[in-house]
Scaffold this active site. Structure first.
Site, mmCIF file in Angstrom:
data_model
loop_
_atom_site.group_PDB
_atom_site.id
_atom_site.type_symbol
_atom_site.label_atom_id
_atom_site.label_comp_id
_atom_site.label_asym_id
_atom_site.label_seq_id
_atom_site.Cartn_x
_atom_site.Cartn_y
_atom_site.Cartn_z
ATOM 1 C CE LYS A 41 40.863 43.383 36.990
ATOM 2 N NZ LYS A 41 41.719 44.316 37.259
ATOM 3 N N GLY A 65 37.620 46.548 46.886
ATOM 4 C CA GLY A 65 38.058 47.712 46.193
ATOM 5 C C GLY A 65 37.359 49.150 46.710
ATOM 6 C CB SER A 66 37.278 52.225 45.148
ATOM 7 O OG SER A 66 37.064 51.991 43.926
ATOM 8 N N GLY A 114 32.851 49.599 43.392
ATOM 9 C CA GLY A 114 31.919 48.829 43.865
ATOM 10 C C GLY A 114 30.338 48.950 43.355
ATOM 11 C CD GLU A 131 34.631 42.674 52.923
ATOM 12 O OE1 GLU A 131 35.389 43.483 53.666
ATOM 13 O OE2 GLU A 131 34.223 41.480 53.413
ATOM 14 C CB CYS A 187 40.095 48.483 53.404
ATOM 15 S SG CYS A 187 40.352 46.987 54.246
ATOM 16 C CD GLU A 190 39.241 54.298 51.285
ATOM 17 O OE1 GLU A 190 38.754 54.253 49.902
ATOM 18 O OE2 GLU A 190 39.500 53.488 51.879
HETATM 19 P P1 NAD Z 1 39.657 50.045 42.825
HETATM 20 O O1 NAD Z 1 38.243 49.997 43.039
HETATM 21 O O2 NAD Z 1 40.332 50.975 41.923
HETATM 22 O O3 NAD Z 1 40.123 48.765 41.962
HETATM 23 C C1 NAD Z 1 39.738 47.237 42.527
HETATM 24 C C2 NAD Z 1 39.684 46.320 41.462
HETATM 25 O O4 NAD Z 1 38.549 46.602 40.593
HETATM 26 C C3 NAD Z 1 40.803 46.285 40.517
HETATM 27 O O5 NAD Z 1 41.190 45.075 39.997
HETATM 28 C C4 NAD Z 1 40.272 47.066 39.312
HETATM 29 O O6 NAD Z 1 40.980 47.053 38.142
HETATM 30 C C5 NAD Z 1 38.924 46.630 39.146
HETATM 31 N N1 NAD Z 1 38.033 47.408 38.667
HETATM 32 C C6 NAD Z 1 38.009 48.782 37.985
HETATM 33 N N2 NAD Z 1 37.128 49.347 37.567
HETATM 34 C C7 NAD Z 1 36.194 48.116 37.211
HETATM 35 C C8 NAD Z 1 34.853 48.054 36.791
HETATM 36 N N3 NAD Z 1 34.285 49.215 36.187
HETATM 37 N N4 NAD Z 1 34.156 46.799 36.845
HETATM 38 C C9 NAD Z 1 34.835 45.924 37.527
HETATM 39 N N5 NAD Z 1 36.075 45.787 38.093
HETATM 40 C C10 NAD Z 1 36.698 47.002 37.845
HETATM 41 O O7 NAD Z 1 40.550 49.928 44.272
HETATM 42 P P2 NAD Z 1 41.974 49.840 44.189
HETATM 43 O O8 NAD Z 1 42.442 51.154 44.166
HETATM 44 O O9 NAD Z 1 42.702 48.778 43.780
HETATM 45 O O10 NAD Z 1 41.996 49.448 46.179
HETATM 46 C C11 NAD Z 1 41.730 50.670 46.908
HETATM 47 C C12 NAD Z 1 40.440 50.572 47.533
HETATM 48 O O11 NAD Z 1 40.056 49.295 47.995
HETATM 49 C C13 NAD Z 1 40.185 51.465 48.885
HETATM 50 O O12 NAD Z 1 38.964 52.256 48.575
HETATM 51 C C14 NAD Z 1 40.194 50.377 49.866
HETATM 52 O O13 NAD Z 1 39.486 50.984 51.070
HETATM 53 C C15 NAD Z 1 39.448 49.371 49.314
HETATM 54 N N6 NAD Z 1 39.879 48.158 49.875
HETATM 55 C C16 NAD Z 1 38.910 47.545 50.892
HETATM 56 C C17 NAD Z 1 39.206 46.189 51.589
HETATM 57 C C18 NAD Z 1 38.187 45.943 52.590
HETATM 58 O O14 NAD Z 1 38.240 44.495 52.950
HETATM 59 N N7 NAD Z 1 37.117 46.347 52.554
HETATM 60 C C19 NAD Z 1 40.403 45.774 51.409
HETATM 61 C C20 NAD Z 1 41.275 46.428 50.593
HETATM 62 C C21 NAD Z 1 40.880 47.566 49.872
#
Ligand code: NAD
Length: 473
Positions: free
Chosen positions: A168, A220-221, A225, A242, A276, A377
């Site tokens: 996804k 993601g965030s 998570g 992550e 990140c 962040e």
């Molecule tokens: P996000 O959490 O908004 O979205 C990430 C993914 O989760 C997207 O595909 C989104 O559609 C999906 N999503 C949203 N709500 C959901 C839910 N309730 N259930 C399941 N999936 C859902 O993050 P973002 O804005 O896309 O990315 C930025 C964040 O990602 C930052 O916090 C960054 O630090 C983190 N990040 C971490 C790493 C790492 O390796 N640690 C790498 C890249 C980004």
């Protein structure tokens, strides 16, 4: 690139994909029915399809072919990532090596998976050993700040382990993960092994509590998570996370500033801070603090902000209006909390900049550890520079965060470097460098930056489970 409009959601919904400031494509808006179909296809491919009969060397061969296809097409892939999420084209092209190396690295490990034979003290004669088996159907939920990078890094070890995947992508970075899925088919990976369902968070949520998904791997965030961890509990999924960070970059007075200054600048300004592991808290030993800030400001002024397709551009726009507004809110919060703006501090709205979401590289001086700008962040090109006086003090302050993704230490003193490496609570520590990553080296979070590792053998381990076998002898 193939015509993405041929990919349809079960409900027939579509939506426009936006570049930062423009519409570039129309893609399917998936729903629960699409996730159900994709998971069923992944289950079929895992249990009954040709993938279940692929030998390790055959998995390796198709993965190497996939690496070749991705490598050959990478200029186009980089262009699409740039158009969709705004990373400058030169930076997008630089991702090629990391993407292709990950595919080849894990292709190599496909033939190196093995169990163990162990002696036992059972009362009858029994031989005991372990089998390593794929964990099953994997739900891979990825962010927008590295669409093809995350697609490859999630899928490579999963495929090497023999898993099947439902991916996804982010709603802000879907096009290259879709193309990656097509290239998997072209490489000879059977249908149903890698499935891509586009859509918003609800589609990811449908994956997170799906009864037929065995594992979720999420990048993601932190907030998302936490929701995924909660949603996955009902079906006791394996989960790896992550998440975000507020990474400390520690500059001791004996550091080589010719290296440390530009590295510290790019650690926070690269990809407009949408990284990140961005080095967003720069701790500088007081003796060199003023000189360091002056040099960092000068470095920041040299960065070329501009059109993402201009090869000379180093800094592009923020990905979306929502993210732009969020970053801009911190530009207001900082001065309200009492920082002074050493560089930048504002969005760029004049001329062509006004067509995108550009934020000037920003350095906040006079910040204190408790301020929101120094704790949260921001995910934008905003650094806090924080002076320190002693080793113990800076280590304690660097660790005083809920996150623990990455850190860096700059010093010529090897003993001090080793002591810092041991005491910093983060999943990655760089010494006299910032940002190196490789598929052979584990990357991941301590504390609320997540758990599980991407890269290294730990990554493929997370897609395997162990069966203990007993045979009466
Ligand atoms: P996000 O959490 O908004 O979205 C990430 C993914 O989760 C997207 O595909 C989104 O559609 C999906 N999503 C949203 N709500 C959901 C839910 N309730 N259930 C399941 N999936 C859902 O993050 P973002 O804005 O896309 O990315 C930025 C964040 O990602 C930052 O916090 C960054 O630090 C983190 N990040 C971490 C790493 C790492 O390796 N640690 C790498 C890249 C980004």
């Amino acid at each position: 690139m193939a015509n993405m409009s041929s990919l349809r959601a079960a409900g027939g919904s579509t939506r426009w994909t936006r570049a930062p400031g423009a519409v570039i494509a129309q893609i399917a808006e998936g729903n629960q029915a699409d996730i159900d179909r994709a998971v069923a296809a992944a289950r079929m491919a895992l249990e009954d399809g040709p993938w279940s009969r692929f030998k390790p060397s055959e998995r390796q061969a198709v993965m190497l072919k996939l690496a070749d296809l991705v490598e050959a097409e990478f200029d186009d892939i980089a262009l699409v990532d740039t158009l969709e999420m705004g990373r400058p084209i030169t930076m997008s092209k630089l991702m090629k090596s990391m993407v292709v190396r990950a595919l080849r690295h894990y292709a190599g490990l496909a033939t190196a998976i093995h169990g163990q034979t162990m002696g036992n003290s059972a009362l009858v004669d029994l031989t005991s050993f372990t089998l390593r088996e794929p964990v099953g159907v994997v739900g891979a939920i990825i962010p927008w700040n590295g669409p093809v990078f995350c697609a490859a890094w999630k899928c490579a070890p999963a495929l090497a382990a023999g898993c099947t995947v439902v991916m996804k992508p982010s709603e802000k970075g879907s096009l290259t993960p879709l193309r990656f899925g097509e290239l998997c088919l072209e490489a000879g990976i059977p249908p149903g092994v890698v499935n891509v369902v586009t859509g918003h968070g609800a589609v990811g949520a449908a994956l997170s509590d799906h009864p037929d998904v065995d594992k979720i791997t999420f990048t993601g965030s932190c907030g998302t998570g936490q929701k995924i961890i909660a949603a996955s509990a009902g079906t006791v999924k394996r989960v790896t996370m992550e998440l975000g960070g507020k990474s400390p970059n520690i500059i001791f007075a004996d550091a080589d500033l010719d290296l440390a200054v530009p590295a510290a600048g790019m650690a926070i300004f690269n990809n407009s801070g949408q990284v990140c592991s961005a080095g967003s808290r720069i701790f500088v030993e007081r003796a060199i603090h003023d000189e360091f800030v002056a040099r960092l400001v000068e470095f920041g002024k040299t960065l070329k902000l501009g059109h993402t397709l201009d090869p000379a551009t180093q800094i592009g726009p923020i990905v979306s209006q929502g993210q732009f507004d969020r970053v801009c809110s911190y530009l207001e919060i900082g001065p309200q909390e009492g920082v002074h703006v050493a560089l930048g501090g504002a969005a760029l709205r004049d001329g062509d900049f006004g067509k995108g979401f550009y934020v000037a590289p920003t350095i906040f001086g006079g910040a204190e550890d408790g301020m929101r700008v120094a704790r949260e962040e921001i995910f934008g090109p905003v650094a806090c520079v924080l002076p320190f006086d002693s080793f113990d003090e800076v280590i304690a302050r660097a660790n005083d965060t809920v996150f623990g993704l990455a850190a860096a230490v700059w010093t010529q003193d090897i003993t001090r470097a080793h002591r810092a490496v041991k005491r910093i609570k983060a999943g990655t520590v760089w010494v006299n460098h910032y940002g190196a990553m490789d598929p052979a080296v584990p990357f991941g979070g301590y504390k609320m930056s997540g758990f599980g590792r991407e890269g290294g053998t730990e990554h493929i381990e997370s897609y395997l489970q162990t069966k203990g076998v007993w045979i009466r002898t």
